[in-house]
Design an enzyme around this catalytic site. Sequence first.
Site, mmCIF file in Angstrom:
data_model
loop_
_atom_site.group_PDB
_atom_site.id
_atom_site.type_symbol
_atom_site.label_atom_id
_atom_site.label_comp_id
_atom_site.label_asym_id
_atom_site.label_seq_id
_atom_site.Cartn_x
_atom_site.Cartn_y
_atom_site.Cartn_z
ATOM 1 N N THR A 44 0.845 -1.208 0.000
ATOM 2 C CA THR A 44 0.000 0.000 0.000
ATOM 3 C C THR A 44 0.875 1.251 0.000
ATOM 4 O O THR A 44 0.568 2.232 -0.687
ATOM 5 C CB THR A 44 -0.908 0.000 1.255
ATOM 6 O OG1 THR A 44 -1.650 -1.210 1.255
ATOM 7 C CG2 THR A 44 -1.844 1.188 1.262
ATOM 8 N N HIS A 47 2.045 1.906 -3.400
ATOM 9 C CA HIS A 47 1.009 2.586 -4.211
ATOM 10 C C HIS A 47 1.021 4.093 -3.925
ATOM 11 O O HIS A 47 0.899 4.909 -4.830
ATOM 12 C CB HIS A 47 -0.387 2.035 -3.890
ATOM 13 C CG HIS A 47 -0.643 0.679 -4.463
ATOM 14 N ND1 HIS A 47 -0.874 0.474 -5.800
ATOM 15 C CD2 HIS A 47 -0.690 -0.545 -3.884
ATOM 16 C CE1 HIS A 47 -1.075 -0.819 -6.026
ATOM 17 N NE2 HIS A 47 -0.952 -1.467 -4.870
HETATM 18 P P1 NAD Z 1 3.072 -8.209 -3.776
HETATM 19 O O1 NAD Z 1 2.610 -7.307 -4.861
HETATM 20 O O2 NAD Z 1 4.414 -8.032 -3.197
HETATM 21 O O3 NAD Z 1 2.939 -9.729 -4.262
HETATM 22 C C1 NAD Z 1 2.154 -10.154 -5.326
HETATM 23 C C2 NAD Z 1 2.949 -11.212 -6.067
HETATM 24 O O4 NAD Z 1 2.127 -11.762 -7.097
HETATM 25 C C3 NAD Z 1 4.221 -10.660 -6.735
HETATM 26 O O5 NAD Z 1 5.360 -11.359 -6.254
HETATM 27 C C4 NAD Z 1 3.946 -10.926 -8.218
HETATM 28 O O6 NAD Z 1 5.135 -11.237 -8.927
HETATM 29 C C5 NAD Z 1 2.982 -12.104 -8.153
HETATM 30 N N1 NAD Z 1 2.275 -12.375 -9.413
HETATM 31 C C6 NAD Z 1 2.014 -11.518 -10.431
HETATM 32 N N2 NAD Z 1 1.414 -12.185 -11.446
HETATM 33 C C7 NAD Z 1 1.272 -13.469 -11.052
HETATM 34 C C8 NAD Z 1 0.740 -14.647 -11.660
HETATM 35 N N3 NAD Z 1 0.192 -14.620 -12.875
HETATM 36 N N4 NAD Z 1 0.767 -15.812 -10.964
HETATM 37 C C9 NAD Z 1 1.313 -15.863 -9.726
HETATM 38 N N5 NAD Z 1 1.848 -14.779 -9.102
HETATM 39 C C10 NAD Z 1 1.825 -13.603 -9.757
HETATM 40 O O7 NAD Z 1 1.955 -8.103 -2.632
HETATM 41 P P2 NAD Z 1 1.902 -8.537 -1.103
HETATM 42 O O8 NAD Z 1 2.336 -7.393 -0.260
HETATM 43 O O9 NAD Z 1 2.517 -9.870 -0.873
HETATM 44 O O10 NAD Z 1 0.323 -8.643 -0.994
HETATM 45 C C11 NAD Z 1 -0.369 -9.641 -1.731
HETATM 46 C C12 NAD Z 1 -1.670 -9.118 -2.320
HETATM 47 O O11 NAD Z 1 -2.593 -8.843 -1.246
HETATM 48 C C13 NAD Z 1 -1.567 -7.809 -3.098
HETATM 49 O O12 NAD Z 1 -2.485 -7.862 -4.177
HETATM 50 C C14 NAD Z 1 -2.009 -6.779 -2.093
HETATM 51 O O13 NAD Z 1 -2.534 -5.617 -2.712
HETATM 52 C C15 NAD Z 1 -3.077 -7.517 -1.351
HETATM 53 N N6 NAD Z 1 -3.362 -7.091 0.028
HETATM 54 C C16 NAD Z 1 -4.648 -7.216 0.433
HETATM 55 C C17 NAD Z 1 -4.988 -6.909 1.738
HETATM 56 C C18 NAD Z 1 -6.387 -7.105 2.193
HETATM 57 O O14 NAD Z 1 -6.672 -6.755 3.335
HETATM 58 N N7 NAD Z 1 -7.250 -7.684 1.361
HETATM 59 C C19 NAD Z 1 -4.006 -6.465 2.627
HETATM 60 C C20 NAD Z 1 -2.671 -6.366 2.180
HETATM 61 C C21 NAD Z 1 -2.369 -6.702 0.872
#
Ligand code: NAD
Length: 347
Positions: A44, A47
């Site tokens: 976040t 972003h």
């Molecule tokens: P991050 O962006 O570091 O990790 C996402 C990973 O997904 C990256 O390593 C990326 O290479 C990988 N990826 C991209 N395309 C892919 C594919 N086709 N197949 C498999 N993997 C792929 O994010 P993070 O900090 O580990 O967080 C994970 C997710 O959770 C993010 O989308 C984030 O925005 C979300 N998030 C949600 C909440 C919530 O409360 N719902 C809270 C925190 C983070």
Amino acid sequence: MSTTMRALVKAVDGPGLEMRQVPHPVCGPTEVLIKVLRTGICGTDLHIWRWDDWARKNVPVGLVVGHEFVGRITQIGASVVDFKIGDLVSGEGHVVCGHCRNCMAGRRQMCAKTQGIGVNRTGAFADYIAVPQTNVWYHDQTLDRDVQSIFDPFGNAAHTALCYDVLGEDVLITGAGPIGCMAAAIVRHAGARHVVVSDINPWRLELARKLGATATVDARSERLAEVQKRLGMHEGFDVGLEMSGNPSAFREMLSNMCHGGKIAMLGIPPGEMAIDWNQVIFKMLTVKGIYGREMYETWYKMTAMLQSGLDIKPVISHVLPAERFREGFAAMEQGDCGKVVLIWAEG
Ligand code: NAD
Ligand code: ZN
């Protein structure tokens, strides 16, 4: 105490953050003032750094950002009884209204009027932060400080990973970001059989293996159907944890679930996402959205898991003094990293 302090501020209406002197926070009657020791950089925050559409719409210019932190209480408000000066604590990043139906029923994580620390209200990338007493988590003092500083994303991972029973189950995690890697460690700890993690970044797949993935998949070159064959699986994954936010990763997950499989969605897709609903209907899948952590059951479970041998420390790839925040954000932009922790003070 000086009247100003260091803080990372969204100083201008554009990309980046600045280290500025800002006024010292005032501790209200129901708040505690916390001297920040360590903070984690979240996706976040990236972003907000990049200043994408979401950030521009949601984050006011001038805000002190950041929400993952550990610190020590230096002042307590007049009405605070549960905490004392010197306590080692973190803060739950969602400040809830306390009055809506969900809040009144004790389902605080489902409050519709929740405010985000470091998103819509003053954040933790600073020398001090004032936090409502209802948001304070008292830490087991013996735990590692760096690990304490990332309880917020560890909580996202734990809440998602523990929302279904995984003992003896085959679990698929799409996305080996810091949260996906911590989720791999948690489901292993909770007794899953196969823990398969997919990503498109080999560095992160290696990190997932370090944290406990039993198999990893480079989604650019291998399909999950082949992986199932390789592992001798016949009926598909029992549990899917979507942690990439990538639509094609989610579609690949849907086609590799078993009948009656259960999916938890944490990853945030960039926009609307079309899927083949026939996969959901004819496989009788459960798909559940996850936001944040449970207050405070997830925090309790995180502590208990660390006390019973779970190790998430390897997910931390960078620990830097706060002044070197630019290096931390650069590592996250580049992608070959786990969690980045910034040190504000020792203690
Ligand atoms: P991050 O962006 O570091 O990790 C996402 C990973 O997904 C990256 O390593 C990326 O290479 C990988 N990826 C991209 N395309 C892919 C594919 N086709 N197949 C498999 N993997 C792929 O994010 P993070 O900090 O580990 O967080 C994970 C997710 O959770 C993010 O989308 C984030 O925005 C979300 N998030 C949600 C909440 C919530 O409360 N719902 C809270 C925190 C983070
Ligand atoms: Zn509420």
